[in-house]
Structures are given as C-alpha cells and as structure tokens.
Design a protein around this motif. Structure first.
Motif, PDB file in Angstrom:
ATOM      1  N   ASN A  30      62.200  88.139 -83.975  1.00  0.00           N
ATOM      2  CA  ASN A  30      62.299  87.815 -82.554  1.00  0.00           C
ATOM      3  C   ASN A  30      63.027  86.498 -82.301  1.00  0.00           C
TER       4      ASN A  30
ATOM      5  N   TRP B 116      57.065  86.211 -84.843  1.00  0.00           N
ATOM      6  CA  TRP B 116      57.660  87.288 -85.615  1.00  0.00           C
ATOM      7  C   TRP B 116      59.121  86.937 -85.916  1.00  0.00           C
TER       8      TRP B 116
ATOM      9  N   GLY C  51      47.643  88.640 -80.960  1.00  0.00           N
ATOM     10  CA  GLY C  51      48.815  89.461 -80.634  1.00  0.00           C
ATOM     11  C   GLY C  51      49.968  88.599 -80.136  1.00  0.00           C
TER      12      GLY C  51
ATOM     13  N   TYR D 276      53.614  87.992 -81.961  1.00  0.00           N
ATOM     14  CA  TYR D 276      54.865  88.291 -81.243  1.00  0.00           C
ATOM     15  C   TYR D 276      55.787  87.068 -81.212  1.00  0.00           C
TER      16      TYR D 276
END
Lengths: 56, 554
Positions: free
Chosen positions: A36, A33, A26, A30
C-alpha cells in the motif's frame, strides 16, 4: 425478546472490546501493508499537482 | 449559472420545483389552524415559485457545450462560499446580540421573537448549519473533484443539495423566531423540516458516491474519507434523533418517540456526534486538503492521517454520554462515555500534530501568509479544545464545569478557534482559485481579519473560562452551617463583567467576518471587471491598480 440490563452490560463489555481491538488491528495492518505504500505516497503528493482539469 | 444546466436538467428542475410548490400548498392548506406550518408553507411556495421563474427565464438559453466536461463544475462551490459568508454575518450578528442580552436583558424590546430562548437557536443554527454547513458543501464539492480528478456527475444535483439545504436552514431559523422548536439542542427543527433534510442529504451522499465511482485516481484521498464520514454519520444521527410523531399532519409540533433518560441519551449521542462529525470530521477534510495545498508541502504522514480517521470515527460514537454525568443514566454508561472521551485525545492530537508537522519547515510562510496562519491557528485550537474536551468529560471535572460558562467557553474555543479559522483559511485559499484571480482583493484585509478573529476568540474564551470556574465554585461553596454560601443571583452578579467581555470578544470576531465578507465580495467584483475587460478587448483604460500601499501624490 426481553434484554435485561445485565446482559446488555455483559455484551457491551465483551464484544465491544473485541470488535474495537479487531478494528484497530485491521486499520494498522492496512496502513502498514507494504504494497500500500506506493498508493499512499502517490495520494499524498498528487494533490499538489497544479493541473486543474479532470483526468482523461 | 442556470445556463450551465442542460435542457433535460432544466426540465427536471421545473418538475422538482413544481413538486416543491405542491408541498408548499399542502403545508398552507394543512396549516390553516397552525400559524408556523402555514407560514412555512408560504416560504416553501415562495422559494419554489421564485426559482421556477428563474429557470423559465433561462430555459431557452443555448445548452452548455461539450467542452464543459473537460473542466470541473464549480458554480455550486462559488454559490456555497457566498451563502456561507452571508450566514456567517447573520449568525455571528445574532450571536453578539444574544451575548449582549445576557449582560443587558432589556435588549429584547418586549418582542416575543427577540427573546433569548428564540434568538439563541438562530445563532447556533445560523453559525453551525448556515455558515459551517454551506462551507462544508462548497469545499467538499471542490475537494471531491480535485482529488478524484473527475467532474461532478451532473449539474442538477449539486444545486438541489445547496438550495435545498439553505431552504432547510431558513425554515429552521424562521421557526425559532415563531417559537417553534423540538427542544433538542442542534436538532430544534420540526418533523417536516427534518424529513426534507433527509432527502437533501441522500442526494448529497449520492453525489459523492457517483463522483468517486468515476475517479481517475487509484486511491481515495483521506480528505474525502472525512467528508464522507461527515455526510453518512450525520444522516444516521439525524434520522434516529428526530424519530418523532407529529400531533397531526396539519400541525407543526411533534413529540419524540423516545422518553425520559433514553431520550436524553439519544439526544446527546446525536449532540456530541454532531460536534464530532459535523464540526470535526468535515472540517478535518478541509484541513487535510487546503493546508498541504496552501503550504505546498505534502501532509507530514499520510499513514497517521488514516489511523486518526478510523480512531475518530469509531471512538466519537461512544463519547456522547459524558453530557449526562450525574443523571439517571446508568453509571457504567457514563463511565463508558468518559473513557472514550479521554482516549479520543489520541486520534485528535494525531491530526493536530500531523497538521503542525506539515508546516514544520514552512514557518516563514506561516509568518508571511495570513491565510496559512488561519489554518495553523485552527490546528492549534483543535489541539487545545480536544484536550479540554477530554479533560472536561472526566466525571470529577465535569462536576465543576457542567452547566457553567466553562462549557460555553469550550464550545467557542472549538467553534471560533478551530471551525471558523479553518473555514476562513480555506476560503482565502479557495476564493482566488474559484474566481481565477492571482490573489485576494486585499491581502492586508486578510491580515486584519486574522487579528480580529484571533483577538475575539482569545477574549471570548478567557472570559468564559473565568466566569465558568467562578460560577462552578460559587455553586458548590458551603458555609459553616452546611448550606450554600451564595444564592444563584449572587453568581449572576459575579458574571456580569465577563458577559460584557464576551460580547466584546464576539463583536471582534463578527467585525473580522464582515471584513472577510467584504474582501471576498471585492475579489468577485475584481473577477467580474477582468471578465468585462476581456470581452471588451483592450480598448479601455487600465483600471486603477488595487494597490494596498499608498502611491506618491495620494
């Protein structure tokens, strides 16, 4: 409910492993990504801003 | 400072102080037969009455203007810096004293309060909670506002947190001198102090949440993640480890609800995470803000900082059991703690490396600027002590190192080299900023402080490494007939020179901290003088410039 030692060990050895792998995946998703990237770049640079007042 | 509070906040302060005074009276009443509880009641009553008079004396001051909302609220940060430096000097002084006690045991002067067992927690709590805690509160409120571009939500709650927290520290330290302790390392304060800290801590966390809700930046900067992990996790640890039943409501003494090896496991789950979240996460927050700021370079890799954040948060949680190798704790739990401790090296070195890589290309500034050098050395010691920690958590290594001075050396490599160095570096960056001065009163004295601190740390850590390894080896050396070759007293005699060396190292570090406190005090005076000049107009002689170099004719 009575939890004996062996079942606690089994739980720790299985689910403990799964949730840490899931967590690591995860975090990596994140962090890498693509959309981002912009907010990370902004956060990285904006602390160097000399303006010392709260935003409007 | 009090005139910065609005009238309704002044009223709220009076109500809260009134309630606190009632608590103090209740403690005095309930503690009639119990010295410590009664004495603490008097302290609580005295503090609340003193503050009440202070608020009343300023009650009719004009309200702060609306313009305040277009500025950050830094009064609590300034007060926190001063309190941290006061605690640093007290805590480190007691540290040198207890170090000297080990070399010259007669220094107790036959007074019960001055015995090693009572002074040592005053030292540990004084430096960790008094110095470290105040530094964390002061810097976190500063970083929080700057990185969210939002002012603190109100003027009352930061003062409640700062003053309430220091009341907790005073209750804790005075309790130890009276012989009051829960006998849990770093969690020695008794039940009523623990309950008070929970209240203070919840308000602290709410300040964070409320300010972040009003942030003007889309993303929450990584330093805030570290500070929040520090606040949140310390709350959880503190509550669980201090679950205890007092003997009665009129008695200071309490007993843990856990017993035996469960109690030990809970204590060291707390104890190691206190190192992780009090002494690491919060100070990493400092590192991730003040280091890039001072170096005027963005952090080397922002993504890496996020990965190491989650790594540290989720892995430290499981490392505590390495404190209980070779005990009644089940073998698999020990192995779990050992394994996580070794894996922890990855996120720890990611942070240390990220800090050093940020400085890459600015080494000339590290050379010239002692403030930045404090931060650089802190990152290096962070790397060293996390490597050492992972190594010592390995069961076989631990069989040599545990219960010896090696552990003490390791803790101080972290506490002096990492925690104190990053704090001093951040303070030297922050103080001129907070008091609106171009620089510290004397950059030379920052340099002096740096070298005293570094020399003290190196002397201390090397003394303890030597002493610890000698101790460990002496305790496990057998002679031909299969019995121990050395008695315990033999190992004590061998330790004596190292105990003297560590006292010297500690003294160096203390001298550095005193120099730092003086430098900060003089910077504040410089700011006051500038303010007086400003208010008086220009019709005054220029003050003698605070030049560091001698002038002709001097």
């Amino acid at each position: 409910m009575d939890v004996d030692h062996d079942s606690l060990v089994a739980f720790a050895k299985s689910w403990g492993l799964f949730y840490l792998i899931a967590l690591a995946a995860g975090v990596l998703v994140y962090v890498f990504w693509p959309s981002n990237r912009k907010r990370f770049d902004r956060a990285k640079k904006s602390i160097l801003d000399k303006d010392d007042r709260p935003g409007e | 400072m009090l005139s910065g509070l609005t009238v309704s906040e002044r009223q709220l302060s009076l109500v809260v102080l009134g309630l606190l005074a009632v608590c103090g009276l209740a403690m005095i009443g309930a503690g009639r037969n119990d010295d410590a509880l009664g004495t603490h009641g008097f302290i609580v009553l005295g503090v609340s009455l003193g503050l009440t008079f202070l608020v009343i004396s300023r009650y009719f001051d004009p309200e702060p203007s609306q313009e305040r909302l277009s500025e950050y609220y830094d009064d609590p940060t300034r007060a926190g810096i001063i309190l941290a430096m006061v605690w640093a000097v007290i805590g480190m002084f007691v540290g040198v004293w207890v170090a000297a006690l080990l070399a010259w045991p007669d220094l107790t002067f036959d007074a019960a309060w001055a015995s090693f067992g009572r002074l040592r927690p005053v030292h540990t709590n004084g430096v960790i909670f008094g110095f470290g805690g105040n530094a964390l509160i002061a810097t976190s409120l500063h970083v929080l506002q700057r990185t969210s571009r939002a002012r603190l939500p109100d003027q009352f709650s930061p003062w409640f947190v700062l003053i309430g927290y220091n009341l907790f520290c005073i209750i804790a330290a005075s309790g130890y001198l009276m012989g009051l302790t829960q006998s849990k390392e770093y969690a020695e304060p008794e039940w009523y102090a623990d309950i008070w800290l929970v209240i203070v801590w919840v308000v602290y966390f709410l300040i964070y949440i409320r300010t972040l809700q009003r942030r003007k930046e889309p993303h929450i900067y990584v330093a805030n993640w570290y500070y929040m992990a520090f606040i949140l996790v310390v709350a959880v640890l503190h509550i669980v480890n201090n679950l205890a039943l007092p003997v009665s409501l009129g008695h200071a003494k309490s007993y843990s609800v856990f017993s035996g090896v469960q109690d030990a496991m809970v204590q060291w789950w707390y104890g190691h995470n206190a190192v992780a979240f009090f002494l690491t996460a919060g100070f990493l927050g400092m590192l991730y803000y003040y280091l890039p700021k001072r170096a005027e370079r963005p952090i080397f890799s922002y993504r890496l900082s996020i990965i190491s954040f989650w790594g540290i948060t989720f892995m430290y949680m499981w490392a505590g059991s390495h404190h209980l190798h070779y005990t009644a704790l089940p073998q698999w739990v020990q192995t779990l703690g050992m394994t996580f401790s070794v894996v922890l090296l990855v996120p720890s070195w990611a942070s240390a490396g990220n800090a050093l890589a940020t400085l890459n290309g600015a080494w000339h500034r590290v050379r010239d600027d002692a403030t930045l050098r404090f931060m650089m050395v802190a990152a290096v010691f962070y790397g060293i002590s996390t490597f050492e920690g992972s190594f010592m958590a390995i069961r076989a290594v631990n069989s040599l190192s545990h219960y010896t001075d090696w552990t003490v050396g390791h803790v101080h490599a972290g506490a002096l080299g990492w925690v104190a160095m990053i704090t001093f570096g951040s303070f030297y960056a922050l103080v001129p900023w907070m008091w609106k001065q171009g620089r510290m009163y004397s950059p030379k004295l920052v340099e002096v402080h740096f070298w005293f601190a570094l020399a003290g740390t190196v002397i201390y850590v090397f003394a303890m490494w030597n002493s610890g390894i000698i101790q460990g080896l002496m305790w496990r050396t057998y002679n031909d007939s299969g019995t121990l070759a050395y008695s315990f007293i033999d190992s004590l005699v061998a330790m004596h020179p190292y105990y003297i060396a560590r006292t010297v190292g500690g003294l160096f570090f203390l001298i550095g901290a005193v120099v730092g406190a003086y430098n900060i005090a003089m910077t504040i005076r410089m700011a006051r003088a500038a303010k007086v000049r400003e208010e008086a107009g220009t019709d005054v002689p220029l003050p003698r410039p605070v030049a560091t170099a001698m002038q002709a004719g001097e």
